[in-house]
Design an enzyme around this catalytic site. Structure first.
Site, PDB file in Angstrom:
ATOM      1  N   GLY A 234       2.031   2.727  10.746  1.00  0.00           N
ATOM      2  CA  GLY A 234       3.016   3.783  10.531  1.00  0.00           C
ATOM      3  C   GLY A 234       3.778   4.206  11.777  1.00  0.00           C
ATOM      4  O   GLY A 234       4.441   5.244  11.768  1.00  0.00           O
TER       5      GLY A 234
ATOM      6  N   HIS B 162      -9.942   2.126   5.265  1.00  0.00           N
ATOM      7  CA  HIS B 162      -8.632   2.244   5.921  1.00  0.00           C
ATOM      8  C   HIS B 162      -8.718   3.309   7.015  1.00  0.00           C
ATOM      9  O   HIS B 162      -9.404   4.332   6.843  1.00  0.00           O
ATOM     10  CB  HIS B 162      -7.572   2.616   4.882  1.00  0.00           C
TER      11      HIS B 162
ATOM     12  N   ASN C  93       0.843  -1.199   0.000  1.00  0.00           N
ATOM     13  CA  ASN C  93       0.000   0.000   0.000  1.00  0.00           C
ATOM     14  C   ASN C  93       0.880   1.251   0.000  1.00  0.00           C
ATOM     15  O   ASN C  93       1.477   1.596   1.018  1.00  0.00           O
ATOM     16  CB  ASN C  93      -0.910  -0.032   1.245  1.00  0.00           C
ATOM     17  N   TRP C  94       0.932   1.912  -1.143  1.00  0.00           N
ATOM     18  CA  TRP C  94       1.827   3.071  -1.278  1.00  0.00           C
ATOM     19  C   TRP C  94       1.263   4.340  -0.654  1.00  0.00           C
ATOM     20  O   TRP C  94       1.973   5.338  -0.545  1.00  0.00           O
ATOM     21  CB  TRP C  94       2.107   3.347  -2.765  1.00  0.00           C
ATOM     22  N   LYS C  95      -0.017   4.329  -0.329  1.00  0.00           N
ATOM     23  CA  LYS C  95      -0.670   5.542   0.188  1.00  0.00           C
ATOM     24  C   LYS C  95      -0.410   6.713  -0.768  1.00  0.00           C
ATOM     25  O   LYS C  95      -0.399   6.498  -1.973  1.00  0.00           O
ATOM     26  CB  LYS C  95      -0.203   5.825   1.620  1.00  0.00           C
TER      27      LYS C  95
ATOM     28  N   GLU D  22      -5.949  -4.237  11.187  1.00  0.00           N
ATOM     29  CA  GLU D  22      -4.906  -3.220  11.278  1.00  0.00           C
ATOM     30  C   GLU D  22      -5.115  -2.401  12.547  1.00  0.00           C
ATOM     31  O   GLU D  22      -5.874  -1.411  12.534  1.00  0.00           O
ATOM     32  CB  GLU D  22      -4.973  -2.284  10.069  1.00  0.00           C
TER      33      GLU D  22
ATOM     34  N   SER E 281       2.937  -1.698  10.607  1.00  0.00           N
ATOM     35  CA  SER E 281       4.388  -1.737  10.845  1.00  0.00           C
ATOM     36  C   SER E 281       5.030  -3.086  10.541  1.00  0.00           C
ATOM     37  O   SER E 281       5.905  -3.544  11.279  1.00  0.00           O
ATOM     38  CB  SER E 281       4.692  -1.303  12.278  1.00  0.00           C
TER      39      SER E 281
HETATM   40  P1  PGA Z   1       2.431   0.606   7.701  1.00  0.00           P
HETATM   41  O1  PGA Z   1       0.981   0.794   7.043  1.00  0.00           O
HETATM   42  O2  PGA Z   1       2.975  -0.705   7.184  1.00  0.00           O
HETATM   43  O3  PGA Z   1       3.214   1.770   7.254  1.00  0.00           O
HETATM   44  O4  PGA Z   1       2.231   0.560   9.179  1.00  0.00           O
HETATM   45  C1  PGA Z   1       0.100  -0.266   6.923  1.00  0.00           C
HETATM   46  C2  PGA Z   1      -1.195   0.189   6.323  1.00  0.00           C
HETATM   47  O5  PGA Z   1      -1.642   1.289   6.632  1.00  0.00           O
HETATM   48  O6  PGA Z   1      -1.813  -0.512   5.533  1.00  0.00           O
END
Ligand code: PGA
Length: 247
Positions: free
Chosen positions: A172, A94, A8-10, A166, A211
């Site tokens: 993050g 999300h 997931n690149w956001k 999640e 993470s």
């Molecule tokens: P992260 O994000 O791996 O940077 O914690 C995961 C996500 O939001 O899908």
């Protein structure tokens, strides 16, 4: 059956990055133990679909879809448009969309229904915040989020969907949930769905996100009740992502 890893690149990446990324990871796709899917910003989905030319070892995921099909909704992307470019999964609900874009249960449900109608697989994100986690309410919160969807429709809505557990406090932050906690939540959700409908139980998956990196991914994905991973930050580092998919 191969487990799935979604990158997931956001709100990150550009054409240059995409070219480099795909060129480098392409070599490792065929022999990977995992099914790989990439979720770039929506504007790049079309470019990536052309670049990958229906490469069967990788698929595309949309980070979102709108609740409308067409009309005067400036700035949105509908599920029909997403379907047009061969996208396999759509991330729905999300926590970042809940936090910054006021995504609510009602919209989440609408998006799941529309996505399923197009034979695209919804990835429904659920998870507790830090307060709830500390109060030992993780299971209760996750069930509540699933129950909203089921109660408004029925258990069949979960057929063939992916649930992404999640925990909000781990997204993050560099603090992944520990294996015991992940197992506890995944087990409870699986058991809960089994208790509601045995057929549906066999037809949904649950993946973990929060993470995940090249150091902890192996421990997490090797758990029996973890069907895959949703990776943000670490999937943007090409070397690190190759380390993961090539393991
Ligand atoms: P992260 O994000 O791996 O940077 O914690 C995961 C996500 O939001 O899908």
């Amino acid at each position: 059956m191969k487990k799935i890893i979604i990158s997931n690149w956001k709100l990150n990446g550009n054409i240059n990055f995409i070219n480099k990324y795909i060129k480098k990871i392409k070599i490792y796709l065929k022999n990977s133990n995992y099914k790989i899917s990439i979720a770039p910003p929506i504007i790049y989905l079309y470019y990536m679909s052309k670049l990958l030319k229906k490469n069967k070892y990788i698929s595309l995921t949309s980070q979102n879809t709108d609740i409308h099909i067409n009309g005067a909704y400036t700035g949105e992307t509908s599920i029909n448009m997403i379907k047009d470019i061969n996208v396999k999964y759509v991330i729905i609900g999300h926590s970042e969309r809940k936090k910054y874009h006021y995504e609510n249960n009602k919209n989440i449900l609408k998006k799941i229904i529309l996505t399923k109608k197009k034979n695209i697989i919804p990835i429904l994100c659920i998870g507790e915040n830090i307060k709830e986690y500390k109060k030992n309410k993780s299971i209760e919160i996750c069930k509540k989020q699933i129950n909203y969807i089921i109660k408004k429709k029925n258990i069949k809505i979960l057929e063939n969907i992916i649930i992404a557990y999640e925990p909000i406090w781990s997204i993050g932050t560099g603090k992944n949930a520990n294996i015991d906690h992940i197992n506890k939540i995944h087990n409870s959700i699986k058991k809960y769905i089994y208790s509601l409908n045995k057929k549906i139980y066999n037809k949904f998956k649950i993946i973990y996100g929060g993470s995940v990196n090249y150091k902890n991914f192996k421990d997490i994905i090797s758990q029996k009740n973890v069907d895959g991973l949703l990776i943000g930050n670490s999937s943007l580092n090409i070397k690190e992502f190759i380390n993961i998919i090539n393991n």
